[in-house]
Design a protein around this motif. Sequence first.
Motif, short mmCIF file in Angstrom:
data_model
loop_
_atom_site.label_atom_id
_atom_site.label_comp_id
_atom_site.label_asym_id
_atom_site.label_seq_id
_atom_site.Cartn_x
_atom_site.Cartn_y
_atom_site.Cartn_z
N HIS A 199 -15.89 44.79 57.74
CA HIS A 199 -15.94 44.52 59.18
C HIS A 199 -15.71 45.77 60.01
O HIS A 199 -14.99 46.68 59.61
N VAL A 200 -16.35 45.76 61.18
CA VAL A 200 -16.09 46.73 62.24
C VAL A 200 -15.55 45.93 63.42
O VAL A 200 -16.02 44.84 63.72
N GLU A 201 -14.52 46.46 64.09
CA GLU A 201 -14.00 45.77 65.27
C GLU A 201 -13.53 46.77 66.31
O GLU A 201 -13.39 47.97 66.03
N LEU A 202 -13.27 46.26 67.49
CA LEU A 202 -12.74 47.11 68.56
C LEU A 202 -11.24 47.26 68.39
O LEU A 202 -10.54 46.30 68.06
N ALA A 203 -10.74 48.47 68.66
CA ALA A 203 -9.30 48.68 68.63
C ALA A 203 -8.66 47.93 69.78
O ALA A 203 -9.23 47.83 70.87
N ASP A 204 -7.48 47.39 69.54
CA ASP A 204 -6.76 46.65 70.56
C ASP A 204 -5.99 47.63 71.44
O ASP A 204 -4.83 47.93 71.19
N ILE A 205 -6.66 48.12 72.47
CA ILE A 205 -6.01 49.12 73.33
C ILE A 205 -4.96 48.50 74.24
O ILE A 205 -4.15 49.21 74.83
N SER A 206 -4.97 47.16 74.38
CA SER A 206 -3.94 46.54 75.21
C SER A 206 -2.58 46.61 74.56
O SER A 206 -1.55 46.53 75.23
N GLY A 207 -2.53 46.68 73.23
CA GLY A 207 -1.27 46.74 72.53
C GLY A 207 -0.56 45.41 72.40
O GLY A 207 0.52 45.33 71.84
N LEU A 208 -1.17 44.33 72.92
CA LEU A 208 -0.51 43.03 72.89
C LEU A 208 -1.26 41.97 72.11
O LEU A 208 -0.67 41.04 71.61
N ARG A 209 -2.56 42.10 72.03
CA ARG A 209 -3.36 40.98 71.54
C ARG A 209 -3.41 40.92 70.03
O ARG A 209 -3.90 41.84 69.38
N PRO A 210 -2.95 39.84 69.43
CA PRO A 210 -3.21 39.64 68.01
C PRO A 210 -4.67 39.27 67.83
O PRO A 210 -5.30 38.71 68.72
N SER A 211 -5.25 39.58 66.68
CA SER A 211 -6.64 39.27 66.44
C SER A 211 -6.80 37.78 66.22
O SER A 211 -6.25 37.21 65.28
N ASN A 212 -7.56 37.13 67.11
CA ASN A 212 -7.81 35.70 66.93
C ASN A 212 -8.61 35.43 65.67
O ASN A 212 -8.47 34.38 65.05
N ILE A 213 -9.46 36.39 65.32
CA ILE A 213 -10.23 36.23 64.09
C ILE A 213 -9.32 36.26 62.88
O ILE A 213 -9.40 35.41 61.98
N LEU A 231 -13.40 52.30 69.83
CA LEU A 231 -12.92 52.11 71.19
C LEU A 231 -13.94 51.42 72.09
O LEU A 231 -13.58 50.92 73.15
N ASN A 232 -15.22 51.43 71.70
CA ASN A 232 -16.22 50.77 72.55
C ASN A 232 -17.29 50.11 71.68
O ASN A 232 -17.46 50.42 70.50
N TYR A 233 -18.01 49.20 72.31
CA TYR A 233 -18.99 48.39 71.58
C TYR A 233 -20.15 49.21 71.04
O TYR A 233 -20.63 48.97 69.94
N ILE A 234 -20.64 50.16 71.82
CA ILE A 234 -21.82 50.89 71.37
C ILE A 234 -21.54 51.70 70.12
O ILE A 234 -22.34 51.73 69.18
N ALA A 235 -20.37 52.33 70.05
CA ALA A 235 -20.02 53.08 68.84
C ALA A 235 -19.87 52.14 67.65
O ALA A 235 -20.32 52.45 66.54
N ALA A 236 -19.23 51.00 67.88
CA ALA A 236 -19.06 50.03 66.80
C ALA A 236 -20.41 49.50 66.32
O ALA A 236 -20.64 49.35 65.12
N ALA A 237 -21.32 49.23 67.26
CA ALA A 237 -22.64 48.72 66.88
C ALA A 237 -23.42 49.76 66.08
O ALA A 237 -24.18 49.42 65.15
N ARG A 238 -23.27 51.02 66.39
CA ARG A 238 -23.96 52.08 65.65
C ARG A 238 -23.42 52.17 64.22
O ARG A 238 -24.17 52.45 63.28
#
Length: 314
Positions: A199-213, A231-238
């Motif tokens: 898997h590829v995912e976005l880093a949790d920059i908020s520092g609070l959110r547990p991964s719902n997945i 850090l962003n969707y376009i990099a993750a999609a690439r």
Amino acid sequence: MRSLRQFDLNLLVVFVTLMRERHVTRAAEALHLSQPALSHALKRLRELLNDPLLVRTEAGMQPTPRALYLLPSVQQALKLLEEGLAPPERFEPAKSRRRFVLATTDYFEEVMYPTFLSQLLAYAPEIGFSVELITPDVLSEGLEQRHVDMVVGLDSQAVLPVGVSQRPWMREELVCLAARDNTRVGEALTLEQFAAQRHVELADISGLRPSNIDNCLTQHALTRRVISKNLNYIAAARVVALTDAIMTLPRQMAERFLPILPVRLVAPPEELPSLTMTLIQHELYAHEPPIVWLEQQLRAFANGFLNNGLANKE
């Protein structure tokens, strides 16, 4: 004069009215009080101020020097109270030059923000926006210190700092993104197949959110391997386009990559939760007219966004 704590401030209104009318019956009518009630109020004023205040003369009721001395101060005090207790001025977007600061996600900034801003500028041409990343400091200090007006689009949080509140805003369907030549996945995934992928995912920059997945997988005694956090969707999609990893993201964001990258959509497991986006703000400022207006605009835009078929709502 006795302590202000012993003084009924409503008597100040009676005093000013009596000074204006100089007649008990007319003052009672002006205040919509009975004459006995007004006479009782005058008696209380005389006791508290140790002065007759109004005295009957050949020319009618006349104020004493003490009453004339007090009148300007009492009028000014009542004026200040009225101004202080008056509702806040109405926010007029057509005339305002207010600059709002939003901390938001890639999803909102890419998918919704350009259209949202263009619509607002049609009738609020002088307003402006600054868009910032969502960081732990934004949630813990930025909202309280007014560096940020609102956090837009963050997935629902289990825990937030004291005084910070979140309200549901809109929901978006999640899909998986895979490379076109990824033979490890078909058109849809079961939960077990999903967990078995890289898997590829976005880093949790908020520092609070547990991964719902990850929470969902844990509930089914499953785990997954995340090979890249971006850090962003376009990099993750690439990354997805060049590997055999998959990514889970909102449909509207995923569809933007189909024309520009060699990727395809894959139906996620039914057990995965949808994305529940929120509006987060500090309760200190939530009732200020500009912030109320901003929330109303965001909600109206989200409703139109959903009703026009641009996103899927549960």
